[in-house]
Design a protein around this motif. Structure first.
Motif, PDB file in Angstrom:
ATOM      1  N   VAL A 104       0.828  -1.199   0.000  1.00 42.95           N
ATOM      2  CA  VAL A 104       0.000   0.000   0.000  1.00 42.95           C
ATOM      3  C   VAL A 104       0.869   1.258   0.000  1.00 42.95           C
ATOM      4  O   VAL A 104       0.615   2.218  -0.733  1.00 42.95           O
ATOM      5  CB  VAL A 104      -0.944   0.009   1.216  1.00 42.95           C
ATOM      6  N   ALA A 105       1.919   1.255   0.813  1.00 43.43           N
ATOM      7  CA  ALA A 105       2.761   2.454   0.965  1.00 43.43           C
ATOM      8  C   ALA A 105       3.613   2.718  -0.261  1.00 43.43           C
ATOM      9  O   ALA A 105       3.820   3.868  -0.652  1.00 43.43           O
ATOM     10  CB  ALA A 105       3.647   2.312   2.204  1.00 43.43           C
ATOM     11  N   THR A 106       4.150   1.661  -0.890  1.00 43.90           N
ATOM     12  CA  THR A 106       5.092   1.841  -2.002  1.00 43.90           C
ATOM     13  C   THR A 106       4.451   1.726  -3.369  1.00 43.90           C
ATOM     14  O   THR A 106       5.026   2.172  -4.358  1.00 43.90           O
ATOM     15  CB  THR A 106       6.220   0.799  -1.916  1.00 43.90           C
ATOM     16  N   GLY A 107       3.256   1.101  -3.438  1.00 38.80           N
ATOM     17  CA  GLY A 107       2.652   0.859  -4.740  1.00 38.80           C
ATOM     18  C   GLY A 107       3.373  -0.205  -5.533  1.00 38.80           C
ATOM     19  O   GLY A 107       3.220  -0.290  -6.756  1.00 38.80           O
ATOM     20  N   GLU A 108       4.161  -1.045  -4.857  1.00 36.04           N
ATOM     21  CA  GLU A 108       4.930  -2.072  -5.534  1.00 36.04           C
ATOM     22  C   GLU A 108       4.587  -3.452  -4.973  1.00 36.04           C
ATOM     23  O   GLU A 108       4.215  -3.598  -3.810  1.00 36.04           O
ATOM     24  CB  GLU A 108       6.436  -1.817  -5.367  1.00 36.04           C
ATOM     25  N   ARG A 109       4.757  -4.475  -5.818  1.00 35.27           N
ATOM     26  CA  ARG A 109       4.485  -5.850  -5.415  1.00 35.27           C
ATOM     27  C   ARG A 109       5.443  -6.277  -4.318  1.00 35.27           C
ATOM     28  O   ARG A 109       6.623  -5.943  -4.332  1.00 35.27           O
ATOM     29  CB  ARG A 109       4.629  -6.761  -6.634  1.00 35.27           C
ATOM     30  N   ASP A 110       4.946  -7.045  -3.360  1.00 36.41           N
ATOM     31  CA  ASP A 110       5.778  -7.530  -2.264  1.00 36.41           C
ATOM     32  C   ASP A 110       5.623  -9.053  -2.182  1.00 36.41           C
ATOM     33  O   ASP A 110       4.536  -9.574  -1.950  1.00 36.41           O
ATOM     34  CB  ASP A 110       5.344  -6.893  -0.934  1.00 36.41           C
ATOM     35  N   THR A 111       6.723  -9.765  -2.419  1.00 36.66           N
ATOM     36  CA  THR A 111       6.736 -11.221  -2.378  1.00 36.66           C
ATOM     37  C   THR A 111       7.333 -11.681  -1.063  1.00 36.66           C
ATOM     38  O   THR A 111       8.423 -11.257  -0.688  1.00 36.66           O
ATOM     39  CB  THR A 111       7.558 -11.794  -3.545  1.00 36.66           C
ATOM     40  N   MET A 112       6.625 -12.552  -0.364  1.00 44.41           N
ATOM     41  CA  MET A 112       7.065 -13.009   0.945  1.00 44.41           C
ATOM     42  C   MET A 112       7.745 -14.360   0.858  1.00 44.41           C
ATOM     43  O   MET A 112       7.497 -15.146  -0.061  1.00 44.41           O
ATOM     44  CB  MET A 112       5.859 -13.104   1.894  1.00 44.41           C
TER      45      MET A 112
END
Length: 408
Positions: free
Chosen positions: A78-86
Motif C-alpha cells: 500500500v505504501a510503495t505501490g509495488e508488489r511484495d513477495t514473501m
C-alpha cells in the motif's frame, strides 16, 4: 475479427490457486473459489471483514509471526505501490467447524497493489500458494522422521531469508534517511529574491530516492540573477556528494565571472579533478533586468524554456556544448543572448522532467511547451506544481527532477 466478450468476474473466480482482493485497510472485498475451499471459509465469512479478524494468530504458537509479517507485507504494498513477495511462512488456521482446533499450514504469499487513476493504491491482490504438503514431503516407509527433518530445514531456510530481507529493508531505510538529509543540506532553500521564483526537487522512486540533480539561484551585482540546474550521472550517496561539490563550485564561479560560459569553463576544469563528475550536464543563465536580456550557456543539458506572456515557448538551444569533462581537453564554451518581455517566464529543469525511455526527447519537449502555454497565467509556485503534475507519471520515475520557474 470480433473480439470475444470476456467475463472477468468469472475469470477471477476460476483462477487456480488462492486469490483475494482487499482494500488498503485490509478488508476483504472478493475471493475466488479456491480461496474459499482451501481457507475453509465461505464468502459470507470473509467479505467485508478485516483479514486478521477472520484469520487470527494461533495462540498455541507464541513464536508465530505469520500475522505480523503478512500485515507488514500488505502495508508495504500500500505504501510503495509495488508488489511484495514473501518468503514461505507458517500460518495456522482455526478449524471453522471445531473452534479451538488449529490446522498447521505453510503458505507462499504475494501481495500486489492495484492503482487507481490518481496513482493511489485502491486494492491489494493477495495471492497465496498452499505449500503445506511440499514442506512436509513424502518419504515412503519410515519416512516420517525424514519428512519432519525436511520440513524443519525448508521452514528454517525460509525464515532466515525473511529475516535477511527484513534487515536489508531496515538498512535501506536508514541509508535512505541519510541520503535525504544530505540532499536537503546540499540543495539550498531559495532566499527571497526581489523577483518571483519557485524551485522544486522531485526525488526518484528508487536509488535511495536521491540522485545527482541540483538547482541554484544567486543574486549578482547590479540588477542581475544567476540561475542554474545540473545533473550528475549516477544515483545514491556518491552522486549526491559529487552534486554538492559541483553546485558549490558553479555558484562561486558565477559570482566572479562575466557570464555563464566562463562560469561553466571554470566548472569544467574543476570537474576534471572530481571523481564521478565526468559527463555531468548543466545549464546556466544570467538574467539582466536592466537590459531585459538572458545570457545562457549549456553543457550537454536540455535547453531552458522561455515562455512569453502570450503563451509562445522558445527553447534556448543556441549555446550548447558537450557535458563537463567529455572532451579530451578544456576548450572555451559558447554562450548566447536573447531578450525577454516583462512578464515572461524562464524555466530550467533536469531531464527527469521530460525524458522517457520509450520516447524521443522532442516528444518530452513538446509536452513541456504545451503545459507551459496552457498554464502561462499561473504564478511561479503554482506553475511549478502544475508542470510536475502534467509531466511526471503519478507512479514516479526512475530519475529525479530539479526545476526552477522564474517570472521575468
Amino acid at each position: 475479427m470480433r473480439q470475444p466478450q470476456i467475463d472477468y468476474a468469472a475469470v477471477f473466480h476460476g483462477l487456480p490457486g488462492m486469490v483475494a482482493l482487499l482494500t488498503p485497510e485490509l478488508v476483504y472485498v472478493d475471493v475466488n473459489e479456491d480461496f474459499e475451499r482451501l481457507a475453509g471459509r465461505t464468502r459470507e465469512q470473509l467479505l467485508g471483514r478485516y483479514i486478521f479478524d477472520v484469520f487470527p494468530e494461533n495462540p498455541n504458537e507464541p513464536a508465530a509471526a505469520g500475522m505480523r509479517e503478512t500485515q507488514a507485507s500488505m502495508l508495504r504494498a500500500v505504501a510503495t505501490g509495488e508488489r511484495d513477495t514473501m518468503a514461505v511462512l507458517r500460518y495456522d488456521i482455526e478449524d471453522a467447524a471445531r473452534p479451538g482446533h488449529w490446522q498447521e499450514h505453510f503458505w507462499s504469499p504475494v501481495n500486489a497493489p492495484i492503482l487507481g487513476p490518481d496513482g493511489r493504491v485502491v486494492l491489494i491482490v493477495h495471492r497465496v500458494e498452499e505449500v503445506t504438503e511440499l514442506i512436509r514431503a513424502r518419504g515412503g516407509p519410515g519416512g516420517d522422521s525424514r519428512a519432519r527433518v525436511l520440513e524443519a530445514e525448508l521452514y528454517t531456510r525460509a525464515r532466515e531469508l525473511q529475516e535477511v530481507n527484513e534487515r536489508l529493508r531496515q538498512a535501506h531505510a536508514r541509508e535512505q534517511g541519510v541520503a535525504l538529509a544530505l540532499q536537503a543540506a546540499l540543495l539550498p532553500a531559495p532566499r527571497p529574491l526581489h523577483h518571483q521564483a519557485a524551485v522544486r526537487y522531485q526525488p526518484a522512486i528508487d536509488a535511495l530516492n536521491v540522485c545527482g540533480d541540483w538547482y541554484d539561484l544567486a543574486d549578482l551585482p547590479g540588477d542581475r540573477v544567476a540561475v542554474a540546474v545540473g545533473d550528475v550521472v549516477g544515483h545514491g550517496l556518491a552522486a549526491a556528494c559529487v552534486m554538492g561539490q559541483l553546485r558549490s563550485a558553479l555558484s562561486a564561479a558565477a559570482r566572479v565571472t562575466d557570464g555563464p560560459a566562463q562560469a561553466l569553463e571554470a566548472l569544467d576544469m574543476y570537474a576534471r579533478s572530481v571523481d564521478g563528475a565526468e559527463t555531468t550536464t548543466t545549464a546556466m543563465a544570467f538574467i539582466d533586468w536592466g537590459g531585459n536580456t538572458i545570457t545562457y550557456s549549456s553543457a550537454g543539458h536540455p535547453p531552458p524554456a522561455l515562455l512569453d506572456p502570450e503563451g509562445t515557448v522558445v527553447f534556448l538551444d543556441q549555446a550548447t556544448d558537450p557535458p563537463l569533462g567529455a572532451g579530451p581537453e578544456h576548450v572555451p564554451r559558447p554562450q548566447a543572448r536573447t531578450s525577454f518581455t516583462e512578464g515572461a517566464t524562464l524555466v530550467l529543469y533536469t531531464d527527469g522532467l521530460i525524458e522517457r525511455r520509450t520516447e524521443d526527447i522532442d516528444t518530452g519537449l513538446a509536452r513541456l511547451a504545451d503545459s507551459l502555454s496552457r498554464h502561462r497565467q499561473l504564478d511561479p509556485e503554482t506553475l511549478a506544481d502544475a508542470l510536475l503534475a502534467d509531466l511526471l507519471p503519478s507512479t514516479g520515475t526512475s530519475d529525479d527532477t530539479a526545476l526552477i520557474v522564474l517570472r521575468l
